[in-house]
Design a protein around this motif. Sequence first.
Motif, PDB file in Angstrom:
ATOM      1  N   ASP A 242       0.923  -1.096   0.143  1.00  0.00           N
ATOM      2  CA  ASP A 242       0.173  -0.254  -0.040  1.00  0.00           C
ATOM      3  C   ASP A 242       0.690   1.253   0.135  1.00  0.00           C
ATOM      4  OD1 ASP A 242      -2.654  -1.795   0.084  1.00  0.00           O
ATOM      5  OD2 ASP A 242      -2.302  -1.473   2.138  1.00  0.00           O
ATOM      6  N   GLY A 243       0.651   2.159  -1.154  1.00  0.00           N
ATOM      7  CA  GLY A 243       1.810   3.320  -1.306  1.00  0.00           C
ATOM      8  C   GLY A 243       2.888   2.921  -1.568  1.00  0.00           C
ATOM      9  N   ALA A 244       3.162   1.859  -1.983  1.00  0.00           N
ATOM     10  CA  ALA A 244       4.791   1.644  -2.353  1.00  0.00           C
ATOM     11  C   ALA A 244       5.469   1.489  -3.654  1.00  0.00           C
ATOM     12  CB  ALA A 244       4.887  -0.514  -2.386  1.00  0.00           C
ATOM     13  N   PRO A 245       6.222   1.989  -4.608  1.00  0.00           N
ATOM     14  CA  PRO A 245       7.025   2.556  -5.382  1.00  0.00           C
ATOM     15  C   PRO A 245       6.147   1.020  -6.266  1.00  0.00           C
ATOM     16  CG  PRO A 245       8.313   2.407  -3.321  1.00  0.00           C
ATOM     17  CD  PRO A 245       7.691   1.926  -3.004  1.00  0.00           C
ATOM     18  N   GLU A 246       5.570   2.052  -7.886  1.00  0.00           N
ATOM     19  CA  GLU A 246       5.373   0.999  -7.863  1.00  0.00           C
ATOM     20  C   GLU A 246       6.280  -0.469  -8.678  1.00  0.00           C
ATOM     21  OE1 GLU A 246       5.048   3.109 -12.515  1.00  0.00           O
ATOM     22  OE2 GLU A 246       3.205   4.110 -11.552  1.00  0.00           O
ATOM     23  N   ASP A 247       7.893  -0.405  -8.010  1.00  0.00           N
ATOM     24  CA  ASP A 247       8.117  -1.835  -9.085  1.00  0.00           C
ATOM     25  C   ASP A 247       8.655  -2.750  -7.559  1.00  0.00           C
ATOM     26  OD1 ASP A 247       9.462  -0.496 -10.794  1.00  0.00           O
ATOM     27  OD2 ASP A 247      11.777   0.472 -10.418  1.00  0.00           O
ATOM     28  N   TRP A 248       8.043  -2.150  -6.063  1.00  0.00           N
ATOM     29  CA  TRP A 248       7.611  -2.774  -5.508  1.00  0.00           C
ATOM     30  C   TRP A 248       6.484  -4.011  -5.491  1.00  0.00           C
ATOM     31  CZ3 TRP A 248       8.879  -2.037   0.043  1.00  0.00           C
ATOM     32  CH2 TRP A 248      10.168  -0.917  -0.030  1.00  0.00           C
ATOM     33  N   ARG A 249       5.536  -3.370  -6.363  1.00  0.00           N
ATOM     34  CA  ARG A 249       4.184  -4.338  -6.821  1.00  0.00           C
ATOM     35  C   ARG A 249       4.587  -5.101  -8.197  1.00  0.00           C
ATOM     36  NH1 ARG A 249      -1.041  -0.827  -8.089  1.00  0.00           N
ATOM     37  NH2 ARG A 249       0.588   1.119  -7.718  1.00  0.00           N
ATOM     38  N   GLY A 250       5.305  -4.571  -9.208  1.00  0.00           N
ATOM     39  CA  GLY A 250       6.203  -4.802 -10.209  1.00  0.00           C
ATOM     40  C   GLY A 250       6.982  -6.291  -9.377  1.00  0.00           C
ATOM     41  N   ILE A 251       7.479  -6.514  -8.506  1.00  0.00           N
ATOM     42  CA  ILE A 251       8.429  -7.740  -8.423  1.00  0.00           C
ATOM     43  C   ILE A 251       7.186  -7.978  -7.729  1.00  0.00           C
ATOM     44  CG2 ILE A 251       9.073  -6.850  -6.047  1.00  0.00           C
ATOM     45  CD1 ILE A 251      10.747  -9.364  -8.602  1.00  0.00           C
ATOM     46  N   TYR A 252       6.708  -8.013  -7.064  1.00  0.00           N
ATOM     47  CA  TYR A 252       5.373  -8.661  -6.187  1.00  0.00           C
ATOM     48  C   TYR A 252       4.675  -9.550  -7.253  1.00  0.00           C
ATOM     49  CZ  TYR A 252       1.322 -10.498  -3.410  1.00  0.00           C
ATOM     50  OH  TYR A 252       0.322 -10.750  -3.028  1.00  0.00           O
ATOM     51  N   LYS A 284      -3.377  -5.185 -13.437  1.00  0.00           N
ATOM     52  CA  LYS A 284      -4.407  -4.262 -13.684  1.00  0.00           C
ATOM     53  C   LYS A 284      -4.246  -3.463 -12.281  1.00  0.00           C
ATOM     54  CE  LYS A 284      -7.412  -7.582 -15.416  1.00  0.00           C
ATOM     55  NZ  LYS A 284      -8.464  -8.487 -14.924  1.00  0.00           N
ATOM     56  N   SER A 285      -3.432  -2.756 -11.045  1.00  0.00           N
ATOM     57  CA  SER A 285      -3.364  -2.379 -10.901  1.00  0.00           C
ATOM     58  C   SER A 285      -1.958  -0.995 -10.928  1.00  0.00           C
ATOM     59  CB  SER A 285      -3.356  -2.790  -9.422  1.00  0.00           C
ATOM     60  OG  SER A 285      -1.875  -2.956  -9.497  1.00  0.00           O
ATOM     61  N   LEU A 286      -1.740  -1.453 -12.290  1.00  0.00           N
ATOM     62  CA  LEU A 286      -0.603  -0.459 -12.313  1.00  0.00           C
ATOM     63  C   LEU A 286      -1.112  -0.035 -13.929  1.00  0.00           C
ATOM     64  CD1 LEU A 286       2.496  -3.461 -11.238  1.00  0.00           C
ATOM     65  CD2 LEU A 286       2.373  -0.691 -10.084  1.00  0.00           C
ATOM     66  N   PRO A 287      -0.179   1.024 -13.914  1.00  0.00           N
ATOM     67  CA  PRO A 287      -0.093   1.897 -15.314  1.00  0.00           C
ATOM     68  C   PRO A 287      -0.244   0.770 -16.738  1.00  0.00           C
ATOM     69  CG  PRO A 287       0.941   3.107 -13.702  1.00  0.00           C
ATOM     70  CD  PRO A 287       0.785   1.908 -13.188  1.00  0.00           C
ATOM     71  N   ALA A 288      -0.877   1.485 -17.193  1.00  0.00           N
ATOM     72  CA  ALA A 288      -1.222  -0.054 -18.278  1.00  0.00           C
ATOM     73  C   ALA A 288       0.564  -0.083 -19.879  1.00  0.00           C
ATOM     74  CB  ALA A 288      -2.012   0.993 -19.984  1.00  0.00           C
ATOM     75  N   SER A 294      13.775  -5.240 -14.107  1.00  0.00           N
ATOM     76  CA  SER A 294      14.564  -6.920 -14.896  1.00  0.00           C
ATOM     77  C   SER A 294      13.668  -7.094 -14.850  1.00  0.00           C
ATOM     78  CB  SER A 294      15.460  -6.866 -13.421  1.00  0.00           C
ATOM     79  OG  SER A 294      14.481  -6.487 -11.974  1.00  0.00           O
ATOM     80  N   THR A 295      12.787  -7.561 -14.641  1.00  0.00           N
ATOM     81  CA  THR A 295      12.090  -9.008 -15.137  1.00  0.00           C
ATOM     82  C   THR A 295      10.622  -8.857 -15.894  1.00  0.00           C
ATOM     83  OG1 THR A 295       9.871  -8.413 -13.217  1.00  0.00           O
ATOM     84  CG2 THR A 295      11.736  -9.731 -11.942  1.00  0.00           C
ATOM     85  N   VAL A 296      11.191  -7.415 -16.178  1.00  0.00           N
ATOM     86  CA  VAL A 296       9.567  -7.037 -17.111  1.00  0.00           C
ATOM     87  C   VAL A 296       8.620  -7.138 -16.621  1.00  0.00           C
ATOM     88  CG1 VAL A 296      11.554  -7.001 -19.099  1.00  0.00           C
ATOM     89  CG2 VAL A 296      10.761  -7.930 -19.265  1.00  0.00           C
ATOM     90  N   PHE A 297       7.910  -6.698 -15.537  1.00  0.00           N
ATOM     91  CA  PHE A 297       6.699  -7.443 -15.414  1.00  0.00           C
ATOM     92  C   PHE A 297       6.031  -6.808 -16.088  1.00  0.00           C
ATOM     93  CE2 PHE A 297       3.134  -6.859 -12.467  1.00  0.00           C
ATOM     94  CZ  PHE A 297       2.164  -8.076 -12.011  1.00  0.00           C
ATOM     95  N   GLY A 298       4.305  -6.516 -16.534  1.00  0.00           N
ATOM     96  CA  GLY A 298       3.582  -6.127 -16.868  1.00  0.00           C
ATOM     97  C   GLY A 298       2.217  -6.678 -17.484  1.00  0.00           C
ATOM     98  N   ARG A 299       1.482  -5.669 -18.011  1.00  0.00           N
ATOM     99  CA  ARG A 299       0.890  -6.095 -18.730  1.00  0.00           C
ATOM    100  C   ARG A 299       0.793  -6.896 -19.750  1.00  0.00           C
ATOM    101  NH1 ARG A 299      -3.644  -7.342 -17.664  1.00  0.00           N
ATOM    102  NH2 ARG A 299      -3.314  -9.446 -18.452  1.00  0.00           N
ATOM    103  N   ALA A 300       1.967  -7.223 -20.519  1.00  0.00           N
ATOM    104  CA  ALA A 300       2.438  -8.195 -21.637  1.00  0.00           C
ATOM    105  C   ALA A 300       3.556  -9.347 -21.306  1.00  0.00           C
ATOM    106  CB  ALA A 300       3.378  -7.545 -22.883  1.00  0.00           C
TER     107      ALA A 300
END
Length: 409
Positions: A242-252, A284-288, A294-300
Amino acid sequence: MDLSADLSTGERIRVLRESRGMSRASLAQLCGRGTDWLKKIESGERELRSHTLLLRLAAALQVHDLAVITGQDDGPAASVPLGRIAHPAMPAIWTAVMQRSLTSSAPAHADPAILQGRVDQTWHLWHTSEHNRTEVGALLPDLIRDAENAVRALDGDQRRAALVALSDVYRITGQATAYVAPAEMAWVVADRALAAAQDADQPAAIAAAAWNMGNILRETAYPEEALRVVNEAAELLRPHLDGAPEDWRGIYGALQLHAAVTVAREGRDGDAWRYWDRGDQVAKSLPANYVHPSTVFGRANVDFHAVSVATDLRKAQKALGLADDLDPDTMPSRERRARLWVEVARGHLQRGDTTAALHVMQMAHQIGAETVSYTPSARTVAAELWRSAPRSMRQEAGRLAELVGVSTG
């Protein structure tokens, strides 16, 4: 390395072992023997007559020809099946990792921000270069030494920042040397990445290092341990989201996708899609247009992983249907795009469509030549195509196999 012709077999083994920074206990364990056995071999107290044990020693020492160990080079070369793919960058990386100095030579003004910038640029190169192992591999020895020196030279918050960078350095070392590093180095690299992150006490760095450790565990046939590690890391990170940088959610999110593939390879259909759904919700919780560096986590990457999960579950029709709906160009990582097409080729092979499999494997090789050449699953597809291709496609399949480095002899 050049060894004196006067050295005995035992002396050669000792010199080779020490040059690689291996302890006697480590080498003995890799051969399934005790430390005292190896000590007697090295000292000449015991003669080494077993061809099987000679092969085990040679493979553990990453020696390609038994003559290097026996000193008997007057007959035909006795090649050693190392089980790994050779890469010219490995000796220098091995030296930087396994022979690290215990003292610091870093200047007092070592700047962890500059160090982290170099690491970030190296990750970018990994994901964008067609020859990523070669280009990244050339940078790693200096990067490893500089990061180690910075950690020893700094203190307080600057040291913690340097530790995060050091963990990142070892993570990319693990990526760049996957399938080409000796097993003992792969474990050392993964453990150092995790230890540095824990020393920094930074949850996102710990989670990223655990993601890396999970890769090593999964690829060395410890899927349950891999799942445990990534799940523990996810639980560690969850309270901070909650309120963490986007990259923290990205690695999660990346941890969820890692778990999805791990259980899919075990045939656990329901669990695999549940983990994938969790990763999907994070995306879905991150910008499109968000992409983890490093992990290239994201929609794609979530969508690409759906293809991987379906393929690992041997649901070829579903995997190919999912792939049909993808736009590969939305993925900024050349390395990840190449691996997607390898997964699609696997799906076509599962359905017996060698023509389509060959076509997409050629695409994968054009996108990321070294990704295909140094990934076992890709080499397996290339070998299978060579074996099963009809006569009309035999020449093309053979050309692909040669490009990938698969023997057609």
